[in-house]
Design a protein around this motif. Structure first.
Motif, PDB file in Angstrom:
ATOM      1  N   PRO A   1       4.415  -0.626   1.550  1.00 34.42           N
ATOM      2  CA  PRO A   1       4.627  -1.937   2.186  1.00 34.42           C
ATOM      3  C   PRO A   1       3.375  -2.533   2.811  1.00 34.42           C
ATOM      4  N   ASP A   2       2.334  -1.708   3.033  1.00 33.04           N
ATOM      5  CA  ASP A   2       1.142  -2.208   3.714  1.00 33.04           C
ATOM      6  C   ASP A   2      -0.069  -2.285   2.805  1.00 33.04           C
TER       7      ASP A   2
ATOM      8  N   ASP B   3      -3.708   5.139   1.660  1.00 34.11           N
ATOM      9  CA  ASP B   3      -3.455   4.033   2.573  1.00 34.11           C
ATOM     10  C   ASP B   3      -4.004   2.740   1.968  1.00 34.11           C
ATOM     11  N   TRP B   4      -3.909   1.656   2.715  1.00 34.51           N
ATOM     12  CA  TRP B   4      -4.259   0.360   2.115  1.00 34.51           C
ATOM     13  C   TRP B   4      -5.763   0.221   1.895  1.00 34.51           C
ATOM     14  N   MET B   5      -6.546   1.096   2.563  1.00 34.25           N
ATOM     15  CA  MET B   5      -7.980   1.142   2.289  1.00 34.25           C
ATOM     16  C   MET B   5      -8.284   2.057   1.107  1.00 34.25           C
TER      17      MET B   5
ATOM     18  N   ILE C 108      10.174   4.468   2.569  1.00 38.08           N
ATOM     19  CA  ILE C 108      11.136   4.003   3.573  1.00 38.08           C
ATOM     20  C   ILE C 108      10.473   2.941   4.445  1.00 38.08           C
ATOM     21  N   ASP C 109       9.258   3.245   4.908  1.00 35.52           N
ATOM     22  CA  ASP C 109       8.409   2.314   5.632  1.00 35.52           C
ATOM     23  C   ASP C 109       6.978   2.795   5.439  1.00 35.52           C
ATOM     24  N   SER C 110       6.028   2.193   6.153  1.00 38.25           N
ATOM     25  CA  SER C 110       4.633   2.551   5.936  1.00 38.25           C
ATOM     26  C   SER C 110       4.305   3.967   6.400  1.00 38.25           C
TER      27      SER C 110
ATOM     28  N   SER D  40       6.276  12.627   5.937  1.00 33.65           N
ATOM     29  CA  SER D  40       5.295  11.762   6.595  1.00 33.65           C
ATOM     30  C   SER D  40       4.238  11.359   5.578  1.00 33.65           C
ATOM     31  N   SER D  41       3.946  10.071   5.506  1.00 35.06           N
ATOM     32  CA  SER D  41       2.954   9.594   4.546  1.00 35.06           C
ATOM     33  C   SER D  41       1.536   9.959   4.955  1.00 35.06           C
TER      34      SER D  41
END
Length: 441
Positions: A130-131, A146-148, A168-170, A192-193
């Motif tokens: 999502p991010d 991650d988004w980076m 589920i979420d970020s 945990s991501s």
């Protein structure tokens, strides 16, 4: 909004900055600056002559300029990842992303970069976070970025094959795996991501007994429900439903005789009709089964199968399906990249094929990467070999194609966080496609 034009003074890492309350309000309520304003966006009274922040002053200057102008300029001597880290601290990541990328548009996507995985040839699924990050499943591992696009600790499933993954979420990733014969286990776990830690293991109850099972395709609803196709050793074939908050099983739709639910390749929750699309497709099954399940009334409200279709019919080769609620239809694709459409308002369930997108001209690809479909913001995407086709308009006209020359055929792709991620099979490479910001006139 009654925003005062009061001057605000910051001391960031020993350098003095002055700005206005109006500029700081552009950061939004969720930023570190949001706490400086009351509910009417008026700067709160404070006796401090300046606010001290022990952070990088060069990055603060760039982010402050972003709030002033809406433009992001990063000097060549400052690493982008440093800007991203500081933006995360200030709660300005969304501002940085909006300035760096334009609104998602499949026809304007441009390749940003490619990342090579650590297990060549084993990549099976990729899911956009999502991010702006993603996760990649290969064999019994899930690699999280991650988004980076920095990789976090991988999630290792002790040699259990991963069937599907979902965000589920970020911060949390749901993973479905196969049951191991003789050892039980299997099912679904919430991880945990960032650390890969197992947070919760989901169970199937059948006749008041906890059963080991193989979890397959995953989907999520807006009211915090988790759906998964399930296969057990007894009669636990069907679609399980769990509460996302408590982790408890709340429902189970058992597979009807002569139909297929437990082997589903794809699940899709339809928010408008509150139904679940379930698609079991070739080659996992000898025949194709597509249905809509209404869990409120515990019945199948629409269905289609290629059973009884002529052996020469294209219905025998349906590889993916996706529901399009706005059009009250289901789109399917075969291995030749032909699109087909079925009207959900009709119980006949016949496929109207369109060959205008035919790319292979009757030839099968050398690699067994079957087409995938995705629908995002009114645009339809279909992968085929090393290419993703984009279709737009009421007649779904082919408008553009996305192609990279490295990594072989595309085995999966996913859209989210204003990015498109495409996973190649040959070298386990995934590409990141982004929409550049529109030109300034």
């Amino acid at each position: 909004m009654g925003i005062q034009k009061d001057k605000v003074r910051f001391n960031v890492g020993g350098r003095i900055f002055e700005t206005t309350a109006t500029t700081l309000a552009n950061a939004g309520r969720n930023s570190i600056f949001g706490a400086m304003f009351d509910e009417n966006w008026t700067l709160k009274a404070d006796n401090s002559e300046e606010y001290f922040i022990d952070r990088n002053p060069d990055c603060f200057a760039i982010l402050l300029d972003l709030l002033r102008t809406g433009d992001l300029y990063i000097p060549v001597n400052i690493p982008e990842k440093l800007i991203y880290r500081e933006a995360l601290f200030y709660g300005l990541l969304d501002h940085v992303r909006s300035a760096k990328w334009g609104p998602f548009d499949g026809n304007r996507l441009r390749p940003s970069r490619s990342i090579t995985g650590r297990a060549p040839g084993d990549g099976t699924a990729i899911r956009a976070g999502p991010d702006g990050g993603c996760c990649v499943a290969d064999g019994s591992m899930v690699h999280v970025y991650d988004w980076m696009l920095d990789e976090h600790a991988p999630i290792t499933l002790d040699y259990q094959r991963v069937n599907d993954v979902g965000w589920i979420d970020s911060h949390s990733i749901l993973i479905s795996v196969c049951e191991r014969l003789g050892r039980g286990d299997g099912g679904m776990g919430l991880f945990s991501s960032s650390t890969g830690e197992l947070r919760y293991k989901f169970q199937v109850n059948h006749e008041n007994q906890v059963k080991s099972f193989t979890a397959g395709a995953l989907s999520f609803s807006s009211d915090y429900k988790i759906f998964s196709s399930c296969k057990g050793r007894s009669n636990e074939y069907g679609i399980g439903v769990w509460d996302q908050v408590t982790g408890k099983q709340i429902d189970f739709f058992y597979e009807p005789l002569g139909w297929s639910l437990g082997d589903a390749d794809k699940l899709q929750w339809l928010h408008g009709s509150n139904c679940l699309l379930v698609a079991s497709l070739f080659p996992r099954k000898d025949n194709c089964y597509i249905s809509l399940l209404d869990f409120r009334e515990k019945k199948m409200v629409w269905s289609w199968s290629d059973i009884g279709a002529p052996m020469t019919g294209d219905e025998k080769r349906v590889r993916d399906a996706i529901a399009m609620e706005e059009n009250s239809s289901i789109c399917v694709v075969n291995e030749y990249d032909d699109l087909g459409f079925m009207d959900l308002r009709s119980t006949a369930g016949s496929v109207r094929w369109s060959s205008r997108s035919r790319l292979m001209k009757g030839k099968m690809p050398e690699e067994t990467c079957y087409p995938k479909l995705a629908l995002h913001e009114g645009q339809l995407f279909s992968s085929m070999n090393d290419c993703i086709s984009v279709f737009c308009g009421p007649d779904w006209v082919l408008t553009s194609r996305l192609r990279r020359s490295y990594g072989g055929s595309i085995c999966d792709f996913s859209i989210g966080g204003d990015r498109l991620f495409a996973l190649h099979s040959e070298e386990n490479v995934f590409d990141i496609w982004e929409t550049p910001p529109p030109p300034i006139i």
